[in-house]
Design a protein around this motif. Sequence first.
Motif, PDB file in Angstrom:
ATOM      1  N   LEU A  15       0.879  -1.139   0.141  1.00 30.81           N
ATOM      2  CA  LEU A  15      -0.002   0.260   0.031  1.00 30.81           C
ATOM      3  C   LEU A  15       0.973   1.144   0.032  1.00 30.81           C
ATOM      4  CD1 LEU A  15      -3.011   0.834  -0.033  1.00 30.81           C
ATOM      5  CD2 LEU A  15      -2.775   1.206   2.614  1.00 30.81           C
ATOM      6  N   LEU A  16       2.015   1.184   0.765  1.00 33.18           N
ATOM      7  CA  LEU A  16       3.056   2.245   0.681  1.00 33.18           C
ATOM      8  C   LEU A  16       3.394   2.586  -0.597  1.00 33.18           C
ATOM      9  CD1 LEU A  16       4.863   1.941   4.203  1.00 33.18           C
ATOM     10  CD2 LEU A  16       2.705   3.232   3.770  1.00 33.18           C
ATOM     11  N   ARG A  17       3.808   1.589  -1.300  1.00 33.06           N
ATOM     12  CA  ARG A  17       4.373   1.777  -2.609  1.00 33.06           C
ATOM     13  C   ARG A  17       3.545   2.189  -3.479  1.00 33.06           C
ATOM     14  NH1 ARG A  17       9.642   0.071  -2.541  1.00 33.06           N
ATOM     15  NH2 ARG A  17      10.293  -1.530  -1.247  1.00 33.06           N
ATOM     16  N   ASP A  18       2.173   1.832  -3.405  1.00 34.84           N
ATOM     17  CA  ASP A  18       1.133   2.308  -4.147  1.00 34.84           C
ATOM     18  C   ASP A  18       0.898   3.771  -4.102  1.00 34.84           C
ATOM     19  OD1 ASP A  18       0.670  -0.283  -5.326  1.00 34.84           O
ATOM     20  OD2 ASP A  18      -0.960  -0.696  -4.160  1.00 34.84           O
ATOM     21  N   VAL A  19       1.043   4.347  -3.097  1.00 35.28           N
ATOM     22  CA  VAL A  19       0.835   5.809  -2.817  1.00 35.28           C
ATOM     23  C   VAL A  19       2.156   6.741  -2.834  1.00 35.28           C
ATOM     24  CG1 VAL A  19      -1.056   5.525  -1.362  1.00 35.28           C
ATOM     25  CG2 VAL A  19       0.994   5.625  -0.151  1.00 35.28           C
ATOM     26  N   ALA A  55       5.595   8.752  11.527  1.00 38.95           N
ATOM     27  CA  ALA A  55       6.721   8.681  10.416  1.00 38.95           C
ATOM     28  C   ALA A  55       6.356   8.866   9.105  1.00 38.95           C
ATOM     29  CB  ALA A  55       7.778   7.729  10.587  1.00 38.95           C
ATOM     30  N   LEU A  56       5.220   8.026   8.779  1.00 39.21           N
ATOM     31  CA  LEU A  56       4.452   7.981   7.443  1.00 39.21           C
ATOM     32  C   LEU A  56       3.959   9.193   7.219  1.00 39.21           C
ATOM     33  CD1 LEU A  56       3.654   6.562   5.096  1.00 39.21           C
ATOM     34  CD2 LEU A  56       1.692   5.570   6.468  1.00 39.21           C
ATOM     35  N   GLU A  57       3.214   9.987   8.305  1.00 43.85           N
ATOM     36  CA  GLU A  57       2.680  11.489   7.974  1.00 43.85           C
ATOM     37  C   GLU A  57       3.755  12.457   7.665  1.00 43.85           C
ATOM     38  OE1 GLU A  57      -1.027  13.850  10.151  1.00 43.85           O
ATOM     39  OE2 GLU A  57       0.348  12.502  11.714  1.00 43.85           O
ATOM     40  N   VAL A  58       4.893  12.442   8.400  1.00 47.77           N
ATOM     41  CA  VAL A  58       5.923  13.352   8.078  1.00 47.77           C
ATOM     42  C   VAL A  58       6.664  13.238   6.723  1.00 47.77           C
ATOM     43  CG1 VAL A  58       8.176  14.011   8.767  1.00 47.77           C
ATOM     44  CG2 VAL A  58       6.730  13.422  10.644  1.00 47.77           C
ATOM     45  N   GLU A  59       6.762  11.840   6.300  1.00 45.56           N
ATOM     46  CA  GLU A  59       7.149  11.531   4.981  1.00 45.56           C
ATOM     47  C   GLU A  59       6.252  12.152   3.934  1.00 45.56           C
ATOM     48  OE1 GLU A  59       9.964  10.612   3.997  1.00 45.56           O
ATOM     49  OE2 GLU A  59      10.789  10.744   5.876  1.00 45.56           O
ATOM     50  N   ALA A  60       4.899  12.045   4.141  1.00 48.34           N
ATOM     51  CA  ALA A  60       3.714  12.639   3.319  1.00 48.34           C
ATOM     52  C   ALA A  60       4.263  13.938   2.789  1.00 48.34           C
ATOM     53  CB  ALA A  60       2.548  12.190   3.743  1.00 48.34           C
ATOM     54  N   GLY A  61       4.534  14.943   3.889  1.00 48.63           N
ATOM     55  CA  GLY A  61       4.718  16.306   3.631  1.00 48.63           C
ATOM     56  C   GLY A  61       3.231  16.820   3.705  1.00 48.63           C
ATOM     57  N   SER A  64      -1.964  14.921   0.888  1.00 53.17           N
ATOM     58  CA  SER A  64      -3.373  14.374   1.908  1.00 53.17           C
ATOM     59  C   SER A  64      -3.268  12.984   1.749  1.00 53.17           C
ATOM     60  CB  SER A  64      -4.858  14.915   1.132  1.00 53.17           C
ATOM     61  OG  SER A  64      -5.846  14.607   2.017  1.00 53.17           O
ATOM     62  N   LEU A  65      -2.169  12.252   2.436  1.00 52.81           N
ATOM     63  CA  LEU A  65      -2.097  10.956   2.327  1.00 52.81           C
ATOM     64  C   LEU A  65      -3.274  10.238   2.537  1.00 52.81           C
ATOM     65  CD1 LEU A  65       0.009   8.937   1.689  1.00 52.81           C
ATOM     66  CD2 LEU A  65       0.934   8.962   3.844  1.00 52.81           C
ATOM     67  N   ALA A  66      -4.113  10.428   3.582  1.00 52.44           N
ATOM     68  CA  ALA A  66      -5.203   9.630   3.984  1.00 52.44           C
ATOM     69  C   ALA A  66      -6.114   9.356   2.693  1.00 52.44           C
ATOM     70  CB  ALA A  66      -6.131  10.330   5.035  1.00 52.44           C
ATOM     71  N   VAL A  67      -6.376  10.527   2.109  1.00 55.09           N
ATOM     72  CA  VAL A  67      -7.032  10.329   0.697  1.00 55.09           C
ATOM     73  C   VAL A  67      -6.553   9.406  -0.451  1.00 55.09           C
ATOM     74  CG1 VAL A  67      -7.959  11.807  -1.205  1.00 55.09           C
ATOM     75  CG2 VAL A  67      -8.200  12.770   0.871  1.00 55.09           C
ATOM     76  N   ILE A  69      -4.421   6.996   0.265  1.00 57.86           N
ATOM     77  CA  ILE A  69      -4.935   5.867   0.626  1.00 57.86           C
ATOM     78  C   ILE A  69      -6.048   5.113   0.463  1.00 57.86           C
ATOM     79  CG2 ILE A  69      -4.816   4.250   2.921  1.00 57.86           C
ATOM     80  CD1 ILE A  69      -2.465   5.887   4.239  1.00 57.86           C
ATOM     81  N   GLY A  70      -6.947   6.081   0.745  1.00 59.23           N
ATOM     82  CA  GLY A  70      -8.358   5.744   0.307  1.00 59.23           C
ATOM     83  C   GLY A  70      -8.403   5.146  -1.297  1.00 59.23           C
ATOM     84  N   ARG A  71      -7.896   5.909  -2.002  1.00 56.00           N
ATOM     85  CA  ARG A  71      -8.026   5.739  -3.115  1.00 56.00           C
ATOM     86  C   ARG A  71      -7.400   4.608  -3.908  1.00 56.00           C
ATOM     87  NH1 ARG A  71      -7.646  12.372  -4.853  1.00 56.00           N
ATOM     88  NH2 ARG A  71     -10.147  12.594  -4.657  1.00 56.00           N
ATOM     89  N   ALA A  72      -6.331   4.017  -3.254  1.00 53.07           N
ATOM     90  CA  ALA A  72      -5.216   2.992  -3.175  1.00 53.07           C
ATOM     91  C   ALA A  72      -5.988   1.728  -2.884  1.00 53.07           C
ATOM     92  CB  ALA A  72      -4.020   3.315  -2.832  1.00 53.07           C
ATOM     93  N   ILE A  73      -7.036   1.715  -1.938  1.00 53.29           N
ATOM     94  CA  ILE A  73      -7.665   0.507  -1.410  1.00 53.29           C
ATOM     95  C   ILE A  73      -8.335  -0.009  -2.735  1.00 53.29           C
ATOM     96  CG2 ILE A  73      -9.297  -0.387  -0.073  1.00 53.29           C
ATOM     97  CD1 ILE A  73      -8.598   1.761   2.194  1.00 53.29           C
ATOM     98  N   SER A  74      -8.381  -1.457  -2.811  1.00 55.75           N
ATOM     99  CA  SER A  74      -9.208  -2.110  -3.767  1.00 55.75           C
ATOM    100  C   SER A  74      -9.317  -3.580  -3.475  1.00 55.75           C
ATOM    101  CB  SER A  74      -8.169  -2.214  -5.128  1.00 55.75           C
ATOM    102  OG  SER A  74      -7.109  -2.918  -4.990  1.00 55.75           O
ATOM    103  N   VAL A  75     -10.386  -4.129  -4.304  1.00 53.63           N
ATOM    104  CA  VAL A  75     -10.786  -5.374  -4.158  1.00 53.63           C
ATOM    105  C   VAL A  75      -9.715  -6.397  -4.099  1.00 53.63           C
ATOM    106  CG1 VAL A  75     -11.741  -5.830  -6.314  1.00 53.63           C
ATOM    107  CG2 VAL A  75     -12.860  -6.786  -4.646  1.00 53.63           C
ATOM    108  N   GLU A  76      -8.813  -6.046  -5.058  1.00 56.68           N
ATOM    109  CA  GLU A  76      -7.625  -6.851  -5.305  1.00 56.68           C
ATOM    110  C   GLU A  76      -6.691  -7.170  -4.214  1.00 56.68           C
ATOM    111  OE1 GLU A  76      -8.591  -4.651  -7.419  1.00 56.68           O
ATOM    112  OE2 GLU A  76      -9.203  -5.797  -9.207  1.00 56.68           O
TER     113      GLU A  76
END
Length: 343
Positions: A15-19, A55-61, A64-67, A69-76
């Motif tokens: 998921l991290l790589r996807d975003v 740390a993830l939040e800091v790296e995101a700068g 809007s990382l939450a958004v 992540i939401g868009r990266a979630i998939s049925v696969e």
Amino acid sequence: MAGERFELEPTVQALLRDVGVAPPVVLRRARLPADLFARRPIELSVDEYYRFWTALEVEAGDRSLAVDIGRAISVEMFSPPLFAALCSADLTAAARRVATYKALMGPLRMSAETDQGLTISFTWPTSVASAPPPLLAVVELVFWVALARIATREPVRPSFVTVVGRPTDLPRLEEYLGTRIRASGTYSITFGAMDAFRPFLTENEAMRRVFAPHLRRRLSDLGASATVAERVRAALRESLPAGDASIGAITSRLATSPRTLQRQLHQEGTTFQGVLTATREELARHYLDVEGLRTSEVAYLLGYGDTTSFYRAFRTWTGLTPETARRAVPMTESRTAPEPEPG
């Protein structure tokens, strides 16, 4: 809870790589082992769990990382909680299912209340000195919107969202959610009755994509010569991941009554409980052959309320613990998560 350890899902790395976030950089900033994602299970203390998300939040700068992540979630994604949620009949059933398992997934508690709709709220351990990282808390809310949209194929919008404080990416979050976010002392999200009970189109779709071919036996695929026990077994394979192993759920799927079903099974020399037990054992052996699928997740997907009940049942079936069975039984196939079907 402060002394407990929680398992981080292996799918987080993908998921991290996807975003577009590099996992090694996040681990280094969080002061976590560089080989963390190579470990099984991936266990973190509450403090480590919070450091990871901070740390993830800091790296995101300023993203809007939450958004994202939401868009990266998939049925696969083969994430047991997501899979079980997608297999549910609707958002309310999914929330109730996940709520029973949430405490195993992280230092938080989730509640699902229905009162002219559905309200999902989260509480965090008071024994921990620091509050949960805002990103972690907001992602929990975003997940339910993403899930509802994936499962219904509708642009579902929550009717009410509350957060603690003011998110730095408030405008983008509100745009994604489709509603205003209100400051409160809790993190919660509310859906109207229409969306709370809107049928999930993924109830069978998730099964089709994730299950291995020899388990992908849907009711619609059974021939006219199929026995009643075979039909019950097929219905259970679809119902168990969503947490409903009751005879009422199965008779509803088969359009019959409990009394009639029990009589027909008796004529075939078995019972509903017998078919349920056999199906659970079959699925347990299959799930234990999947790389990275934790024992607690296997119990969850089999419809058990807790891991202890699954351990007890598995010992009855095999005389072994699930971990011992995994080590003792030679695997004839590659122990990897099932690949999604094309299309």
